[in-house]
Design a protein around this motif. Structure first.
Motif, PDB file in Angstrom:
ATOM      1  N   ASP A 769       0.818  -1.225   0.000  1.00  0.00           N
ATOM      2  CA  ASP A 769       0.000   0.000   0.000  1.00  0.00           C
ATOM      3  C   ASP A 769       0.847   1.268   0.000  1.00  0.00           C
ATOM      4  OD1 ASP A 769      -2.260  -1.643   0.185  1.00  0.00           O
ATOM      5  OD2 ASP A 769      -2.019  -1.781   2.361  1.00  0.00           O
ATOM      6  N   SER A 770       2.005   1.240  -0.645  1.00  0.00           N
ATOM      7  CA  SER A 770       2.908   2.395  -0.598  1.00  0.00           C
ATOM      8  C   SER A 770       2.316   3.618  -1.273  1.00  0.00           C
ATOM      9  CB  SER A 770       4.236   2.028  -1.269  1.00  0.00           C
ATOM     10  OG  SER A 770       4.893   1.009  -0.544  1.00  0.00           O
ATOM     11  N   ILE A 781       6.401   7.055   4.242  1.00  0.00           N
ATOM     12  CA  ILE A 781       7.271   6.680   3.125  1.00  0.00           C
ATOM     13  C   ILE A 781       8.725   6.772   3.544  1.00  0.00           C
ATOM     14  CG2 ILE A 781       8.038   7.344   0.829  1.00  0.00           C
ATOM     15  CD1 ILE A 781       5.416   5.897   0.840  1.00  0.00           C
ATOM     16  N   GLU A 782       9.062   7.824   4.282  1.00  0.00           N
ATOM     17  CA  GLU A 782      10.437   7.972   4.746  1.00  0.00           C
ATOM     18  C   GLU A 782      10.814   6.832   5.692  1.00  0.00           C
ATOM     19  OE1 GLU A 782      13.226  11.195   7.158  1.00  0.00           O
ATOM     20  OE2 GLU A 782      11.151  11.694   6.642  1.00  0.00           O
ATOM     21  N   GLN A 783       9.871   6.445   6.589  1.00  0.00           N
ATOM     22  CA  GLN A 783      10.136   5.330   7.496  1.00  0.00           C
ATOM     23  C   GLN A 783      10.300   4.023   6.736  1.00  0.00           C
ATOM     24  OE1 GLN A 783      10.709   5.611  10.726  1.00  0.00           O
ATOM     25  NE2 GLN A 783      10.413   7.831  10.618  1.00  0.00           N
ATOM     26  N   GLU A 785      11.422   3.677   3.673  1.00  0.00           N
ATOM     27  CA  GLU A 785      12.705   3.659   2.986  1.00  0.00           C
ATOM     28  C   GLU A 785      13.826   3.315   3.960  1.00  0.00           C
ATOM     29  OE1 GLU A 785      13.652   3.910  -0.190  1.00  0.00           O
ATOM     30  OE2 GLU A 785      11.513   3.728  -0.651  1.00  0.00           O
ATOM     31  N   LYS A 786      13.751   3.860   5.166  1.00  0.00           N
ATOM     32  CA  LYS A 786      14.768   3.531   6.154  1.00  0.00           C
ATOM     33  C   LYS A 786      14.730   2.036   6.497  1.00  0.00           C
ATOM     34  CE  LYS A 786      14.997   8.062   8.417  1.00  0.00           C
ATOM     35  NZ  LYS A 786      14.790   8.809   9.688  1.00  0.00           N
ATOM     36  N   HIS A 787      13.498   1.523   6.650  1.00  0.00           N
ATOM     37  CA  HIS A 787      13.354   0.091   6.964  1.00  0.00           C
ATOM     38  C   HIS A 787      13.907  -0.766   5.837  1.00  0.00           C
ATOM     39  CE1 HIS A 787      10.480  -3.468   8.029  1.00  0.00           C
ATOM     40  NE2 HIS A 787      11.733  -3.709   8.383  1.00  0.00           N
ATOM     41  N   LEU A 788      13.554  -0.417   4.593  1.00  0.00           N
ATOM     42  CA  LEU A 788      14.063  -1.178   3.449  1.00  0.00           C
ATOM     43  C   LEU A 788      15.578  -1.069   3.342  1.00  0.00           C
ATOM     44  CD1 LEU A 788      11.324  -0.395   0.776  1.00  0.00           C
ATOM     45  CD2 LEU A 788      11.888  -2.633   1.726  1.00  0.00           C
ATOM     46  N   GLY A 789      16.116   0.073   3.715  1.00  0.00           N
ATOM     47  CA  GLY A 789      17.566   0.214   3.704  1.00  0.00           C
ATOM     48  C   GLY A 789      18.235  -0.734   4.676  1.00  0.00           C
ATOM     49  N   ARG A 817      21.562 -15.807  16.026  1.00  0.00           N
ATOM     50  CA  ARG A 817      21.927 -14.406  16.204  1.00  0.00           C
ATOM     51  C   ARG A 817      21.705 -13.604  14.925  1.00  0.00           C
ATOM     52  NH1 ARG A 817      25.847 -16.811  19.632  1.00  0.00           N
ATOM     53  NH2 ARG A 817      27.277 -17.160  17.889  1.00  0.00           N
ATOM     54  N   CYS A 818      21.999 -14.228  13.792  1.00  0.00           N
ATOM     55  CA  CYS A 818      21.809 -13.542  12.514  1.00  0.00           C
ATOM     56  C   CYS A 818      20.333 -13.261  12.250  1.00  0.00           C
ATOM     57  CB  CYS A 818      22.406 -14.380  11.383  1.00  0.00           C
ATOM     58  SG  CYS A 818      22.205 -13.670   9.739  1.00  0.00           S
ATOM     59  N   ILE A 819      19.483 -14.279  12.446  1.00  0.00           N
ATOM     60  CA  ILE A 819      18.045 -14.109  12.194  1.00  0.00           C
ATOM     61  C   ILE A 819      17.446 -13.137  13.203  1.00  0.00           C
ATOM     62  CG2 ILE A 819      15.828 -15.292  12.083  1.00  0.00           C
ATOM     63  CD1 ILE A 819      17.728 -15.840   9.723  1.00  0.00           C
ATOM     64  N   ASP A 820      17.968 -13.128  14.420  1.00  0.00           N
ATOM     65  CA  ASP A 820      17.480 -12.162  15.421  1.00  0.00           C
ATOM     66  C   ASP A 820      17.646 -10.717  14.944  1.00  0.00           C
ATOM     67  OD1 ASP A 820      16.541 -13.939  17.255  1.00  0.00           O
ATOM     68  OD2 ASP A 820      18.360 -13.978  18.478  1.00  0.00           O
ATOM     69  N   HIS A 821      18.637 -10.463  14.082  1.00  0.00           N
ATOM     70  CA  HIS A 821      18.898  -9.114  13.600  1.00  0.00           C
ATOM     71  C   HIS A 821      18.168  -8.790  12.306  1.00  0.00           C
ATOM     72  CE1 HIS A 821      22.101  -9.239  16.600  1.00  0.00           C
ATOM     73  NE2 HIS A 821      22.214  -7.923  16.456  1.00  0.00           N
ATOM     74  N   LEU A 822      17.295  -9.694  11.838  1.00  0.00           N
ATOM     75  CA  LEU A 822      16.477  -9.393  10.657  1.00  0.00           C
ATOM     76  C   LEU A 822      15.533  -8.237  11.000  1.00  0.00           C
ATOM     77  CD1 LEU A 822      15.168  -9.967   7.875  1.00  0.00           C
ATOM     78  CD2 LEU A 822      13.810 -11.757   8.979  1.00  0.00           C
ATOM     79  N   PRO A 823      15.668  -7.090  10.327  1.00  0.00           N
ATOM     80  CA  PRO A 823      14.822  -5.930  10.682  1.00  0.00           C
ATOM     81  C   PRO A 823      13.369  -6.163  10.285  1.00  0.00           C
ATOM     82  CG  PRO A 823      16.777  -5.280   9.431  1.00  0.00           C
ATOM     83  CD  PRO A 823      16.648  -6.757   9.283  1.00  0.00           C
ATOM     84  N   ILE A 824      12.469  -5.975  11.221  1.00  0.00           N
ATOM     85  CA  ILE A 824      11.049  -6.173  10.918  1.00  0.00           C
ATOM     86  C   ILE A 824      10.224  -4.940  11.222  1.00  0.00           C
ATOM     87  CG2 ILE A 824      11.126  -8.668  11.284  1.00  0.00           C
ATOM     88  CD1 ILE A 824      10.008  -8.186  14.088  1.00  0.00           C
ATOM     89  N   ALA A 825      10.825  -3.861  11.765  1.00  0.00           N
ATOM     90  CA  ALA A 825      10.034  -2.694  12.137  1.00  0.00           C
ATOM     91  C   ALA A 825      10.582  -1.466  11.437  1.00  0.00           C
ATOM     92  CB  ALA A 825      10.076  -2.498  13.652  1.00  0.00           C
TER      93      ALA A 825
END
Length: 825
Positions: A769-770, A781-783, A785-789, A817-825
């Protein structure tokens, strides 16, 4: 090679001598009379398809009936019955023995083992020696007459064994055969169907006509028909020092008496039973028992009130507890203390030379009330100097006039039997069930059928109708429900139960997934302690470490009966592994989940709906559950897991959690903890790396030693785990080949270009829904882009194995530990 077990009226029709001087024409004439009056088809109710047999036949003071007549104690009392004689094999389940005693009805059994044409029910078929069965029946009848009572002789169906003995006793007391048969014809015309028993009755009648009688009862002074040999044999058995006679049942074949040492180990008893089976059954075929189980039961109990004397199924201490509690057997010697710090832990720093205490030999004082079943799975034979092993099969054919002979005459129980790993409690399937098999293990569809016929020829349903939960490369899994048939409580619990009935302590029934391997070789492989059966037992005992249920919960091992799909009269026994069936997971494997998730060709509305809602949070939750499951395997002591086979991982219907199955450890067994590790004496100070450190360090004594190996799961994360991550993040509803092509494109591109490619795909997959969000919430939108970055940076670093994720596929903890750092927010 097959062990034959066919119709009692057709199998083993050997030529045997005419006994007691009877002529061939007289024998045939009397047999013709019997078949004219009785030996009629069993009366089957057309609606219920069950035997229509409301009351027993009554002739003089003898009643002839089935097991249900014996259970109707009030009817027996009303009709003056003062004694009952069980003429079936060993015992019949659920007889009201206590109630019979309370009502003043004497109970005896004579254990007629087979309803076969060649079974010596009345006398020996070679020399006419009177049988012990007839002796017991005659003496009990004499006792009944003295009490002015009546005697009920019964077997399972009340057709052959009890009827023949009852009629023989009446002959001994002077009743003419014609009169007896006429009474039977009027009340119970289906009796005496067994042609071998018919002949023995005619031979007895001829003997009584040609010998003297005393008060209407045959005198046993006649040398041709007496108990001299029987008494001599009994005397010899009595003199046998420290021996006891027990019954051995070979399910599907026969039963026999076996002499075993009165005080002996379980292993010694099993060897005696196997030797007897070899001598009486298999040696003539040039074979010997290879793989078998011994199951202990007892006279006076339900046949399914039992447990196996096999440590693969039940630990030794549980077996001993149940022997004392269920059968009141005495344990002559007990194992030594199991405190590892006192007895079993080697001296620190000298693992190989440290002495250990030799455990005491555990012996049991067996009694004549013990009944053993030897379940034979395979037999071996020699050919051209080599040893071969094959399934032990047997054949059974129904008699046209006795449709129920599968269960009732040939000692086959068609219930699936199983025993709890932890408590030893016995279970049986709620309904009779016979599985199917094929001679060729590659013909997997022939393993999918089931039959639920209990007392009739097996009627197999079409493939797919047998409660099939799944099928893999090695086994098929069925859905079966089971109920307990023995107590849950241990002897220690009974002492505290204040008279609690064991029936009051029964748990909920098992809702089980039953795993049956394809063929003998796969079954034998699964039963090894280092393979699935051994690890399933280990997982069950470590179940507290599996409280989240990410590892399959195992119930125990079971014995199943299966019939050849192409030849339903051929049967064999199999060992099956039972685990808890959970509908939430059912048969939805990780492979099937990824197919639904990744394909753009799916048309099912439900799949399209849940896939659309599958968010980045869902991705992370699923991956975390998978890695936590691997950690749980490590905690319960499993050494290895085959992750390359994605059907070993089940996904819940809400797509949030996983469950691991097929934990055979890739035949590597359980984790062996080094004694120094147990004592916490380690030099390298690291975590669970899962890799053996080959460097050496110095002990306090100055001698070099290898650093302690830390326990970790041997699982290949290097290939499958990254591919799952790629599919979840890049492959949502994509055409075939999209993920592999996009992954290659990202790999070859410069870092910034690669990150833009990652952002583009993830935006399409998870940020639907972008455009509308840009109009309503510009800051969003800015948030985004930061998340996608952050996502693209994490993905590129993970994919390229750059720091800090250079070793993320080397170990489950690094992966977590790697999966724990997957950004979801």
């Amino acid at each position: 090679m097959t062990s034959k077990l066919s119709s009692p009226n057709k199998r083993m029709k050997r030529t045997r001598p005419l006994l007691f001087g009877i002529k061939e024409n007289e024998l045939n004439s009397r047999l013709k009379l019997i078949r004219k009056l009785v030996a009629k088809p069993m009366p089957i109710d057309p609606e219920t398809k069950m035997l229509n047999d409301p009351t027993p036949a009554s002739i003089s003071s003898i009643l002839i009936g089935n097991k249900y007549h014996c259970c109707n104690v009030d009817w027996l009392v009303e009709n003056g019955v003062t004694a009952v004689l069980n003429c079936a094999s060993g015992g019949i389940s659920n007889l009201p023995l206590d109630t019979l005693v309370e009502k003043g009805i004497e109970y005896q059994f004579t254990n007629v083992r087979r309803d076969d044409v060649d079974y010596p029910l009345l006398h020996s078929l070679s020399d006419g020696v009177c049988s012990q069965h007839l002796e017991i029946a005659k003496k009990l009848y004499a006792k009944t007459l003295e009490a002015n009572g009546k005697l009920l002789l019964f077997c399972v169906a009340g057709q052959n064994r009890s009827a023949t003995l009852g009629l023989a006793v009446l002959l001994l007391y002077g009743h003419p055969l014609e009169d007896i048969l006429q009474s039977c014809a009027e009340q119970r015309s289906f009796v005496m169907e067994n042609e071998g028993f018919q002949r023995q009755l005619v031979e007895l009648e001829h003997l009584l006509k040609t010998t003297k009688k005393i008060k209407g009862v045959y005198s046993h002074a006649d040398a041709k028909y007496n108990s001299e040999k029987q008494s001599r044999r009994k005397s010899q058995l009595t003199k046998a020092e420290n021996m006891v006679e027990v019954e051995l049942l070979i399910p599907g074949h026969c039963s026999m008496d076996v002499m075993i040492p009165e005080v002996s180990t379980i292993a010694a008893v099993k060897q005696c039973l196997v030797d007897e089976a070899n001598k009486n059954l298999l040696n003539d075929e040039g074979r010997v028992v290879a793989k078998s189980w011994v199951v202990l039961a007892g006279f006076g109990h339900d046949p399914m009130y039992d447990f196996p004397l096999e440590t693969a199924a039940i630990d030794l201490q549980v077996q001993l507890d149940r022997m004392k509690a269920m059968f009141r057997l005495e344990i002559v010697s007990t194992p030594p203390p199991t405190d590892a710090s006192k007895d079993n832990t080697p001296t620190k720093g000298n693992d190989l030379e440290s002495p250990r205490k030799t455990p005491e030999v555990i012996r049991i004082r067996w009694t004549s009330k013990c009944r053993f079943a030897l379940v034979i799975f395979s037999a071996s034979y020699e050919k051209d100097g080599q040893t071969f092993e094959e399934p032990w099969t047997f054949e059974h054919k129904e008699r046209s006039s006795s449709k129920s002979s599968l269960l009732q005459n040939n000692l086959i129980n068609t219930d699936l039997r199983a025993w709890d790993f932890e408590t030893g409690q016995a279970f049986a399937s709620c309904d009779p069930i016979v599985f199917s098999f094929a001679d060729d293990p590659r013909d997997r569809r022939s393993f999918m059928k089931i039959s639920t016929q209990a007392n009739a020829p097996q009627q197999f349903r079409a493939p797919g109708e047998g409660g099939i939960l799944g099928m893999g490369a090695n086994a098929v899994v069925h859905h079966v429900e089971l109920d307990p048939t023995s107590p849950l409580l241990t002897p220690r619990d009974w002492e505290k139960s204040d008279g609690l009935s064991w029936m009051d302590a029964l748990p909920q029934h098992w809702n089980a997934a039953v795993k049956r391997p394809f063929g003998l070789s796969k079954m034998l492989a699964s039963m090894k302690s280092s393979s699935e059966a051994g690890l399933a037992k280990r997982v069950r005992f470590a179940n507290r470490l599996n409280k989240d249920g990410r590892v399959l919960r195992f119930y125990g091992l079971g014995v199943a009966l299966s019939a050849n799909a192409d030849k339903p009269s051929q049967y064999k026994f199999e060992v099956a592994i039972l685990s808890r069936y959970e509908e939430e997971f059912s048969t939805y494997t990780m492979r099937k989940f990824l197919e639904d998730y990744s394909s753009n060709r799916v048309t099912c509305p439900k799949v399209i709906k849940w896939r659309k809602k599958f968010s980045l949070i869902s991705v992370k939750v699923l991956l975390v559950s998978l890695l936590n499951a691997f950690r749980d395997l490590t905690l319960v002591g499993v050494r290895a897991f085959d992750f390359n086979h994605l059907n070993n991982v089940l996904v819940s219907r809400d797509h949030q959690t996983v469950k691991l199955l097929d934990i055979d450890g890739m035949s590597k067994g359980i984790i062996e903890f080094d004694s120094d590790y147990i004592n916490g004496d380690d030099d390298d100070g690291g975590g669970c790396s899962g890799r053996t450190n080959t460097t050496t360090s110095k002990t306090t004594g100055g001698s070099p030693r290898k650093s302690v190996h830390k326990p970790a799961l041997d699982v290949d994360l290097n290939t499958i785990l990254p591919n799952i991550v790629y599919e979840l993040l890049l492959g949502k509803a994509r055409p075939p080949g999209f993920v592999s092509n996009k992954k290659s494109e990202i790999w070859r591109a410069p870092k910034e270009k690669a990150k833009e490619l990652i952002k583009e795909v993830i935006r399409e997959n998870f940020f639907h829904d972008s455009s509308s969000m840009a109009l309503e919430e510009p800051d969003a939108i800015e948030q985004e882009e930061k998340h996608l970055g952050r996502l693209s940076e994490w993905f590129w670093t993970m994919m390229k194995k750059q720091e800090p994720w250079g070793n993320w596929t080397k170990d489950i903890y690094d992966a977590m530990r790697c999966i724990d750092h997957l950004p979801i927010a």
